[in-house]
Design a protein around this motif. Structure first.
Motif, short mmCIF file in Angstrom:
data_model
loop_
_atom_site.label_atom_id
_atom_site.label_comp_id
_atom_site.label_asym_id
_atom_site.label_seq_id
_atom_site.Cartn_x
_atom_site.Cartn_y
_atom_site.Cartn_z
N LEU A 1 0.82 -1.21 0.00
CA LEU A 1 0.00 0.00 0.00
C LEU A 1 0.85 1.27 0.00
CD1 LEU A 1 -3.01 -0.82 2.32
CD2 LEU A 1 -3.04 -0.37 -0.11
N ASP A 2 2.01 1.22 0.67
CA ASP A 2 2.90 2.38 0.67
C ASP A 2 3.43 2.68 -0.73
OD1 ASP A 2 2.65 3.07 3.29
OD2 ASP A 2 4.55 2.17 3.94
N ASN A 3 3.66 1.64 -1.50
CA ASN A 3 4.24 1.81 -2.82
C ASN A 3 3.21 1.90 -3.94
OD1 ASN A 3 6.82 1.79 -1.76
ND2 ASN A 3 7.00 -0.42 -1.93
N SER A 4 1.93 1.82 -3.61
CA SER A 4 0.91 1.84 -4.65
C SER A 4 0.58 3.26 -5.08
CB SER A 4 -0.36 1.14 -4.17
OG SER A 4 -1.01 1.95 -3.22
N ASN A 5 0.08 3.37 -6.29
CA ASN A 5 -0.35 4.66 -6.82
C ASN A 5 -1.87 4.76 -6.84
OD1 ASN A 5 2.24 5.56 -7.30
ND2 ASN A 5 2.33 4.57 -9.30
N PHE A 6 -2.54 3.78 -6.24
CA PHE A 6 -4.00 3.77 -6.21
C PHE A 6 -4.53 4.83 -5.27
CE2 PHE A 6 -3.06 -0.73 -7.27
CZ PHE A 6 -3.54 -0.70 -8.56
N SER A 7 -5.72 5.27 -5.53
CA SER A 7 -6.38 6.24 -4.66
C SER A 7 -7.05 5.48 -3.52
CB SER A 7 -7.42 7.02 -5.46
OG SER A 7 -8.13 7.86 -4.59
N VAL A 8 -6.32 5.34 -2.42
CA VAL A 8 -6.81 4.63 -1.25
C VAL A 8 -7.43 5.64 -0.30
CG1 VAL A 8 -6.15 3.10 0.65
CG2 VAL A 8 -4.99 2.93 -1.54
N PRO A 9 -8.61 5.36 0.26
CA PRO A 9 -9.27 6.35 1.13
C PRO A 9 -8.44 6.77 2.34
CG PRO A 9 -10.73 4.50 0.67
CD PRO A 9 -9.40 4.17 0.08
N PHE A 10 -7.58 5.90 2.85
CA PHE A 10 -6.80 6.23 4.03
C PHE A 10 -5.33 6.47 3.70
CE2 PHE A 10 -4.97 2.04 4.27
CZ PHE A 10 -5.97 1.22 3.78
N LYS A 11 -5.07 6.91 2.49
CA LYS A 11 -3.68 7.16 2.08
C LYS A 11 -3.05 8.21 2.99
CE LYS A 11 -0.34 6.57 -0.92
NZ LYS A 11 0.39 5.35 -0.92
N THR A 12 -1.90 7.90 3.53
CA THR A 12 -1.21 8.81 4.44
C THR A 12 -0.15 9.59 3.69
OG1 THR A 12 0.38 7.11 5.03
CG2 THR A 12 -1.59 7.28 6.39
N ARG A 13 0.35 10.60 4.34
CA ARG A 13 1.42 11.38 3.72
C ARG A 13 2.69 10.53 3.67
NH1 ARG A 13 1.20 12.89 8.98
NH2 ARG A 13 3.18 13.09 10.06
N PRO A 14 3.61 10.83 2.76
CA PRO A 14 4.84 10.04 2.67
C PRO A 14 5.61 10.05 3.98
CG PRO A 14 4.60 11.47 0.76
CD PRO A 14 3.51 11.84 1.73
N GLY A 15 6.02 8.87 4.40
CA GLY A 15 6.77 8.72 5.64
C GLY A 15 5.91 8.51 6.87
N ALA A 16 4.61 8.74 6.76
CA ALA A 16 3.72 8.55 7.90
C ALA A 16 3.24 7.11 7.96
CB ALA A 16 2.53 9.49 7.81
#
Length: 94
Positions: free
Chosen positions: A50-65
């Motif tokens: 999930l960290d490396n995906s480019n999908f629009s995930v509803p709970f996508k966090t900021r980079p490094g979080a």
């Protein structure tokens, strides 16, 4: 998007937590510890994916979080494992 580091603070803490549980679990509960380890591996795989995906995930966090997936997937089964371990030790002592 650049690939995230494979080791962040959350992953380091969870891996230390899991290793402490694995090394303190008695041999009679080895199967539970093995299942917890496999769950941790699956959650780590999902977290990295999930960290490396480019999908629009509803709970996508900021980079490094931290997304909390890894910690959330491991915490409750680890607590259960520790409770069973302490219950068995108290039965054996009594």
């Amino acid at each position: 998007m650049a690939s995230q580091s494979l080791c962040n603070g959350e992953r380091a803490v969870v891996l230390l937590f899991i290793s402490a549980i694995l090394f303190s679990t008695p041999s009679s509960l080895f199967s539970q510890a093995l299942v917890l380890f496999l769950l941790a591996i699956a959650a780590l795989f999902l977290d990295i994916r999930l960290d490396n995906s480019n999908f629009s995930v509803p709970f996508k966090t900021r980079p490094g979080a931290s997304s909390g997936i890894f910690l959330g997937a491991v915490t409750l089964p680890a607590v259960y494992d520790l409770k069973v371990d302490s219950a068995i030790k108290s039965i054996l002592v009594a």
